[in-house]
Design a protein around this motif. Structure first.
Motif, PDB file in Angstrom:
ATOM      1  N   PRO A 240       0.688  -1.314   0.022  1.00 53.13           N
ATOM      2  CA  PRO A 240      -0.128   0.020  -0.240  1.00 53.13           C
ATOM      3  C   PRO A 240       1.004   1.181   0.108  1.00 53.13           C
ATOM      4  CG  PRO A 240      -0.759  -1.629   1.566  1.00 53.13           C
ATOM      5  CD  PRO A 240       0.564  -2.121   1.129  1.00 53.13           C
ATOM      6  N   LEU A 241       0.255   2.447  -0.262  1.00 58.35           N
ATOM      7  CA  LEU A 241       1.019   3.860  -0.538  1.00 58.35           C
ATOM      8  C   LEU A 241       1.118   4.536   0.863  1.00 58.35           C
ATOM      9  CD1 LEU A 241      -0.974   4.246  -3.642  1.00 58.35           C
ATOM     10  CD2 LEU A 241       1.508   4.593  -3.558  1.00 58.35           C
ATOM     11  N   ILE A 242       0.812   3.608   1.971  1.00 57.98           N
ATOM     12  CA  ILE A 242       0.881   4.188   3.171  1.00 57.98           C
ATOM     13  C   ILE A 242       1.534   2.970   4.182  1.00 57.98           C
ATOM     14  CG2 ILE A 242      -1.310   3.211   3.751  1.00 57.98           C
ATOM     15  CD1 ILE A 242      -2.000   5.484   5.724  1.00 57.98           C
ATOM     16  N   ARG A 243       2.187   3.783   5.198  1.00 56.11           N
ATOM     17  CA  ARG A 243       3.089   3.041   6.405  1.00 56.11           C
ATOM     18  C   ARG A 243       2.926   3.546   7.648  1.00 56.11           C
ATOM     19  NH1 ARG A 243       7.327   3.864   2.472  1.00 56.11           N
ATOM     20  NH2 ARG A 243       8.530   5.679   3.168  1.00 56.11           N
ATOM     21  N   PHE A 244       3.154   2.850   8.534  1.00 52.45           N
ATOM     22  CA  PHE A 244       3.226   3.347  10.109  1.00 52.45           C
ATOM     23  C   PHE A 244       4.565   3.058  10.900  1.00 52.45           C
ATOM     24  CE2 PHE A 244       1.751   3.342  14.472  1.00 52.45           C
ATOM     25  CZ  PHE A 244       1.006   4.331  14.479  1.00 52.45           C
ATOM     26  N   VAL A 245       4.730   4.214  11.495  1.00 52.38           N
ATOM     27  CA  VAL A 245       5.970   3.863  12.342  1.00 52.38           C
ATOM     28  C   VAL A 245       5.734   4.125  13.748  1.00 52.38           C
ATOM     29  CG1 VAL A 245       8.511   4.832  12.836  1.00 52.38           C
ATOM     30  CG2 VAL A 245       7.595   4.803  10.525  1.00 52.38           C
ATOM     31  N   TRP A 246       5.793   3.016  14.632  1.00 51.69           N
ATOM     32  CA  TRP A 246       5.858   3.306  16.058  1.00 51.69           C
ATOM     33  C   TRP A 246       7.106   3.432  16.634  1.00 51.69           C
ATOM     34  CZ3 TRP A 246       3.653  -1.359  19.558  1.00 51.69           C
ATOM     35  CH2 TRP A 246       3.546  -0.849  20.954  1.00 51.69           C
ATOM     36  N   ILE A 247       7.498   4.858  17.185  1.00 54.91           N
ATOM     37  CA  ILE A 247       8.550   4.981  18.028  1.00 54.91           C
ATOM     38  C   ILE A 247       8.048   4.691  19.695  1.00 54.91           C
ATOM     39  CG2 ILE A 247      10.295   6.613  18.762  1.00 54.91           C
ATOM     40  CD1 ILE A 247       9.518   8.296  15.989  1.00 54.91           C
ATOM     41  N   LYS A 248       8.519   3.449  20.030  1.00 55.34           N
ATOM     42  CA  LYS A 248       7.939   2.834  21.218  1.00 55.34           C
ATOM     43  C   LYS A 248       8.823   3.105  22.600  1.00 55.34           C
ATOM     44  CE  LYS A 248       6.388  -1.749  22.893  1.00 55.34           C
ATOM     45  NZ  LYS A 248       6.518  -3.000  22.674  1.00 55.34           N
ATOM     46  N   GLY A 249       7.718   3.845  23.565  1.00 55.88           N
ATOM     47  CA  GLY A 249       8.419   4.210  24.762  1.00 55.88           C
ATOM     48  C   GLY A 249       7.618   3.357  25.747  1.00 55.88           C
ATOM     49  N   GLU A 250       7.895   3.570  27.085  1.00 50.52           N
ATOM     50  CA  GLU A 250       7.058   3.021  27.998  1.00 50.52           C
ATOM     51  C   GLU A 250       5.823   3.597  28.491  1.00 50.52           C
ATOM     52  OE1 GLU A 250       9.288   2.334  31.569  1.00 50.52           O
ATOM     53  OE2 GLU A 250      10.872   1.191  30.696  1.00 50.52           O
ATOM     54  N   GLU A 251       5.828   4.886  28.501  1.00 48.54           N
ATOM     55  CA  GLU A 251       4.681   5.499  28.803  1.00 48.54           C
ATOM     56  C   GLU A 251       4.417   6.576  27.749  1.00 48.54           C
ATOM     57  OE1 GLU A 251       5.205   7.351  32.623  1.00 48.54           O
ATOM     58  OE2 GLU A 251       5.136   5.413  33.613  1.00 48.54           O
ATOM     59  N   VAL A 252       5.322   6.876  26.800  1.00 46.56           N
ATOM     60  CA  VAL A 252       5.081   7.962  25.949  1.00 46.56           C
ATOM     61  C   VAL A 252       5.570   7.292  24.550  1.00 46.56           C
ATOM     62  CG1 VAL A 252       5.699  10.414  24.895  1.00 46.56           C
ATOM     63  CG2 VAL A 252       5.406   9.990  27.249  1.00 46.56           C
ATOM     64  N   SER A 253       4.855   7.181  23.531  1.00 49.36           N
ATOM     65  CA  SER A 253       5.083   7.019  22.152  1.00 49.36           C
ATOM     66  C   SER A 253       4.949   7.817  21.127  1.00 49.36           C
ATOM     67  CB  SER A 253       4.230   5.703  21.665  1.00 49.36           C
ATOM     68  OG  SER A 253       4.821   4.349  22.515  1.00 49.36           O
ATOM     69  N   ASP A 254       5.749   8.041  20.248  1.00 49.25           N
ATOM     70  CA  ASP A 254       5.700   8.848  19.188  1.00 49.25           C
ATOM     71  C   ASP A 254       5.421   7.992  17.870  1.00 49.25           C
ATOM     72  OD1 ASP A 254       6.229  11.163  20.570  1.00 49.25           O
ATOM     73  OD2 ASP A 254       8.477  10.967  20.042  1.00 49.25           O
ATOM     74  N   MET A 255       4.311   8.419  17.027  1.00 44.30           N
ATOM     75  CA  MET A 255       3.985   7.496  16.111  1.00 44.30           C
ATOM     76  C   MET A 255       3.883   8.575  14.820  1.00 44.30           C
ATOM     77  SD  MET A 255       0.889   5.340  17.772  1.00 44.30           S
ATOM     78  CE  MET A 255       1.354   4.420  19.339  1.00 44.30           C
ATOM     79  N   LEU A 256       4.066   7.986  13.563  1.00 42.38           N
ATOM     80  CA  LEU A 256       4.222   8.355  12.194  1.00 42.38           C
ATOM     81  C   LEU A 256       3.502   7.647  11.440  1.00 42.38           C
ATOM     82  CD1 LEU A 256       8.073   9.081  11.840  1.00 42.38           C
ATOM     83  CD2 LEU A 256       6.642  10.326  13.206  1.00 42.38           C
ATOM     84  N   PHE A 257       2.203   8.416  10.657  1.00 43.48           N
ATOM     85  CA  PHE A 257       1.927   7.876   9.456  1.00 43.48           C
ATOM     86  C   PHE A 257       2.654   8.360   8.169  1.00 43.48           C
ATOM     87  CE2 PHE A 257      -2.535   7.120  11.692  1.00 43.48           C
ATOM     88  CZ  PHE A 257      -2.591   5.945  11.148  1.00 43.48           C
ATOM     89  N   VAL A 258       3.161   7.702   7.358  1.00 44.60           N
ATOM     90  CA  VAL A 258       3.815   7.917   6.136  1.00 44.60           C
ATOM     91  C   VAL A 258       3.038   7.496   4.919  1.00 44.60           C
ATOM     92  CG1 VAL A 258       6.048   7.791   5.011  1.00 44.60           C
ATOM     93  CG2 VAL A 258       5.890   7.591   7.399  1.00 44.60           C
ATOM     94  N   LEU A 259       2.819   8.472   4.113  1.00 47.60           N
ATOM     95  CA  LEU A 259       2.009   8.420   2.927  1.00 47.60           C
ATOM     96  C   LEU A 259       2.536   8.757   1.569  1.00 47.60           C
ATOM     97  CD1 LEU A 259       0.002  11.218   2.472  1.00 47.60           C
ATOM     98  CD2 LEU A 259      -0.728  10.254   4.685  1.00 47.60           C
ATOM     99  N   HIS A 260       2.478   8.196   0.481  1.00 47.41           N
ATOM    100  CA  HIS A 260       2.870   8.972  -0.615  1.00 47.41           C
ATOM    101  C   HIS A 260       1.847   9.845  -0.926  1.00 47.41           C
ATOM    102  CE1 HIS A 260       4.334   9.511  -4.866  1.00 47.41           C
ATOM    103  NE2 HIS A 260       5.069   8.566  -4.456  1.00 47.41           N
ATOM    104  N   HIS A 261       2.444  11.023  -1.533  1.00 48.13           N
ATOM    105  CA  HIS A 261       1.585  12.404  -1.511  1.00 48.13           C
ATOM    106  C   HIS A 261       0.428  12.177  -2.638  1.00 48.13           C
ATOM    107  CE1 HIS A 261       0.429  16.365  -0.961  1.00 48.13           C
ATOM    108  NE2 HIS A 261       1.460  16.886  -1.545  1.00 48.13           N
ATOM    109  N   CYS A 262       0.683  11.197  -3.664  1.00 48.30           N
ATOM    110  CA  CYS A 262      -0.249  11.077  -4.693  1.00 48.30           C
ATOM    111  C   CYS A 262      -1.750  10.452  -3.968  1.00 48.30           C
ATOM    112  CB  CYS A 262       0.259  10.263  -5.924  1.00 48.30           C
ATOM    113  SG  CYS A 262       0.264   8.360  -5.312  1.00 48.30           S
ATOM    114  N   LEU A 263      -1.364  10.004  -2.837  1.00 48.31           N
ATOM    115  CA  LEU A 263      -2.555   9.280  -2.185  1.00 48.31           C
ATOM    116  C   LEU A 263      -3.726  10.078  -1.609  1.00 48.31           C
ATOM    117  CD1 LEU A 263      -3.898   6.454  -1.541  1.00 48.31           C
ATOM    118  CD2 LEU A 263      -2.500   6.847   0.637  1.00 48.31           C
ATOM    119  N   CYS A 264      -3.138  11.216  -0.928  1.00 46.47           N
ATOM    120  CA  CYS A 264      -3.977  12.309  -0.329  1.00 46.47           C
ATOM    121  C   CYS A 264      -3.316  13.509   0.201  1.00 46.47           C
ATOM    122  CB  CYS A 264      -4.665  11.625   0.946  1.00 46.47           C
ATOM    123  SG  CYS A 264      -3.642  11.235   2.370  1.00 46.47           S
ATOM    124  N   ASP A 265      -4.193  14.467   0.524  1.00 48.70           N
ATOM    125  CA  ASP A 265      -3.622  15.764   1.234  1.00 48.70           C
ATOM    126  C   ASP A 265      -3.450  15.936   2.714  1.00 48.70           C
ATOM    127  OD1 ASP A 265      -6.241  16.003   1.690  1.00 48.70           O
ATOM    128  OD2 ASP A 265      -6.589  17.780   0.312  1.00 48.70           O
TER     129      ASP A 265
END
Length: 422
Positions: free
Chosen positions: A105-130
């Protein structure tokens, strides 16, 4: 289900060798299981067909979004969280990582995993959506991550230009001839514009991130309201002034501002996965005060916005698929003519408190691609705080100058807020 990519989507897709990726970063406070994240991703894929789509090519090598019989899950990458700025480093990695869109798919997910705090990223191809579409499915993801039984509905996807442009316009003989004429004229003009032998060497890409605290953000909004200008216009003026002060004669005095097509085309719903955008270009006026300049720019915004016609624009672009290669070459190898692109997403309408977790912050998205000048500033407001992501490349704008432009922008904000207090 399948549909052919529109002109703008094909332009953003390119040939698959150069990434054109958008990153949507956010920070959650709570504890999570990988299977719960996978389930939430599955649910937003179940709602939005194009989040399951791959790219296929027909016998004329035209790309299509096509949903395979057996849907593939959104890929998830997990890394350990070590510090507050990990999301910035992971964002840069994701800018450079191409999508294998014929297999995944033209989308993927990154989980920057912490014990109590997590940063998360949706990554998408710009042709898919704005950005608007991305905020919609981020909201849905958070809903079902908190409550898997939540009803987020099913999207009726856009299957082509006929789902956006009303039939009375799309099939109107006069409008069709007008669109074709403008399209041919533009295609001919593009062929005649001289371009360099090769694209500018981007060199190192960078991300500069900062926030305005809640009090300063509130004061800036109050300043804009009291002077009958939008925050978007104010920040555009501040950007142009900063470029002029830092770059001098190298500044172009032009900033490109995307305009949400949903304002003009009600057929495109807030939760539609769609990437077509409109654009206006703004310039500042010399030899007048900052406030007078902003007011004049606001008049220009209203005048230019009123002239936008998404239907004819789409029809013109769809008549020019044979000019795609020349247009792409012009963007890549033509001389840069604007200082940067500035996009203000405004207030993000997503709750911050859920039963199972809290949304600490939603960072402004970042996007970077191969079509010319990469300098882009994105702003947004979440939980009352204005957030800024400034993206650029050394080959277009040296990092040291980008930092100076940020400082000049914030200096202008401070001066104008103080003048209101006085």
């Amino acid at each position: 289900m399948k549909r052919r990519l529109l002109f703008g989507e094909r332009m953003l897709l390119g040939d698959g060798t150069e990434p054109f990726n958008a990153v949507i970063p956010f920070r959650l406070r709570g504890t999570f299981k990988e299977e719960d994240i996978q389930q939430a991703l599955h649910q937003i894929q179940a709602k939005h067909p194009w989040l399951r789509a791959l790219i296929t090519y027909d016998d004329q090598h035209i790309p299509w979004f096509e949903i395979p019989e057996r849907s593939l899950p959104i890929p998830v990458r997990i890394v350990s969280r070590k510090g507050e700025d990990d999301w910035q480093e992971e964002s840069k990695k994701e800018w450079q990582t191409t999508f294998l869109y014929e297999k995944l798919p033209l989308i993927r997910f990154v989980w920057i995993k912490g014990e109590e705090v997590s940063d998360m990223l949706f990554v998408l191809h710009h042709c898919l959506c704005d950005g608007g579409s991305a905020m919609a499915f981020l909201y849905e993801f958070l809903q079902v991550l908190d409550n898997p039984a939540a009803d987020i509905g099913i999207e009726q996807p856009i299957l082509g230009i006929q789902d956006v442009v009303p039939e009375a316009i799309l099939n109107n003989r006069r409008q069709k001839l007008k669109a074709k004429f403008i399209g041919r004229l533009a295609a001919t003009a593009i062929k005649c514009i001289p371009v360099g032998k090769k694209a500018v060497e981007r060199q190192n890409d960078y991300l500069i991130h900062w926030k305005l605290d809640e009090a300063k953000s509130r004061e800036l909004i109050a300043y804009c309201k009291s002077n009958d200008v939008t925050v978007n216009t104010f920040l555009s003026a501040a950007v142009l002034q900063a470029f002029r002060k830092v770059r001098g004669k190298l500044a172009f005095n032009k900033v490109s501002c995307p305009v949400d097509i949903r304002r003009f085309a009600p057929q495109i719903k807030n939760d539609h996965i769609f990437a077509f955008g409109l654009m206006i270009v703004l310039s500042a006026h010399d030899k007048m005060s900052f406030l007078d300049n902003v007011r004049l720019m606001q008049e220009a915004v209203e005048r230019k916005t009123a002239k936008l016609n998404p239907y004819i624009t789409m029809m013109v672009m769809e008549s020019g698929h044979d000019a795609l290669n020349n247009f792409t070459k012009l963007l890549k190898q033509g001389k840069s003519s604007n200082d940067c692109m500035f996009s203000n997403l405004g207030r993000i309408q997503i709750p911050h408190q859920y039963k199972a977790f809290m949304v600490d912050t939603i960072f402004s998205p970042s996007v970077i691609g191969p079509l010319g000048n990469t300098t882009t500033l994105v702003s947004s407001t979440f939980r009352g705080e204005m957030d800024f992501s400034f993206v650029g490349s050394e080959g277009y704008l040296p990092y040291s100058e980008a930092l100076a432009i940020r400082d000049e922008m914030m200096k202008t904000v401070k001066q104008q807020i103080e003048s209101l207090a006085v």
